[in-house]
Design a protein around this motif. Structure first.
Motif, short mmCIF file in Angstrom:
data_model
loop_
_atom_site.label_atom_id
_atom_site.label_comp_id
_atom_site.label_asym_id
_atom_site.label_seq_id
_atom_site.Cartn_x
_atom_site.Cartn_y
_atom_site.Cartn_z
N THR A 269 11.28 1.59 0.36
CA THR A 269 11.61 3.00 -0.28
C THR A 269 12.53 2.86 -1.09
O THR A 269 13.65 2.55 -0.95
N ALA B 51 6.39 1.54 -0.96
CA ALA B 51 5.10 1.09 -0.18
C ALA B 51 5.33 0.48 1.19
O ALA B 51 6.67 0.09 1.34
N GLN C 105 8.36 -1.23 5.67
CA GLN C 105 8.53 -0.13 4.58
C GLN C 105 9.61 -0.50 3.82
O GLN C 105 10.67 -0.66 3.88
N GLN D 111 0.63 -1.21 0.00
CA GLN D 111 0.15 -0.11 -0.05
C GLN D 111 0.82 1.31 -0.19
O GLN D 111 1.58 1.54 0.99
N ALA D 112 0.81 2.13 -1.04
CA ALA D 112 1.39 3.27 -1.25
C ALA D 112 0.63 4.33 -0.71
O ALA D 112 -0.56 4.20 -0.63
N PRO D 113 1.17 5.42 0.01
CA PRO D 113 0.26 6.57 0.27
C PRO D 113 -0.75 7.04 -0.59
O PRO D 113 -0.41 7.34 -1.76
N GLY D 114 -1.88 6.96 -0.13
CA GLY D 114 -3.13 7.51 -0.84
C GLY D 114 -3.55 6.49 -2.06
O GLY D 114 -4.47 6.79 -2.82
#
Length: 124
Positions: free
Chosen positions: A121, A91, A119, A39-42
């Motif tokens: 990145t 994500a 996480q 799940q990535a931000p937004g």
């Protein structure tokens, strides 16, 4: 109760590699399916890869040719080898496991568990 322990996330440059690990702990009768979501931000959580007890593998189109999923049935563990990472792969990655737990001498109950998330990145 089945708990999942994840490890292996971190920060990596584009083109690099990471390997995620997830081990299931608890009284487990059998595991049917294991895998990873992210799940990535937004964004909504999406399936990245899954593997069944029979060895059938499902990979998201966006990771085919770059990610590999594998499992160790003896360790109740699943792994995600991520190569040629891209910034879009950034994500939180969540491990999941579905199977059966014993409930008495003859009963088996289904379970589904999620890891705490790790996480990943990828910098450009």
């Amino acid at each position: 109760q089945v708990q999942l322990v994840e490890s292996g996330g971190g920060l990596v440059q584009a083109g690099g590699s990471l390997r995620l690990s997830c081990a299931a702990r608890g009284s487990i009768f059998s595991i049917n399916s294991m895998g990873w979501y992210r799940q990535a931000p937004g964004k909504v959580r999406e399936l990245v890869a899954s593997i069944t007890d029979g060895g059938s593998i499902d990979l998201a189109e966006s990771v085919k040719g770059r990610f590999t999923i594998s499992r160790d049935n003896a360790k109740n563990a699943v792994y995600l080898q991520m190569n040629s990472l891209k910034p879009d792969d950034t994500a939180v990655y969540y491990c999941y496991v579905r199977g059966l737990v014993p409930d008495g001498p003859t009963r088996r109950d289904p379970f589904g568990s999620w890891g705490q998330g790790t996480q990943v990145t990828v910098s450009s």
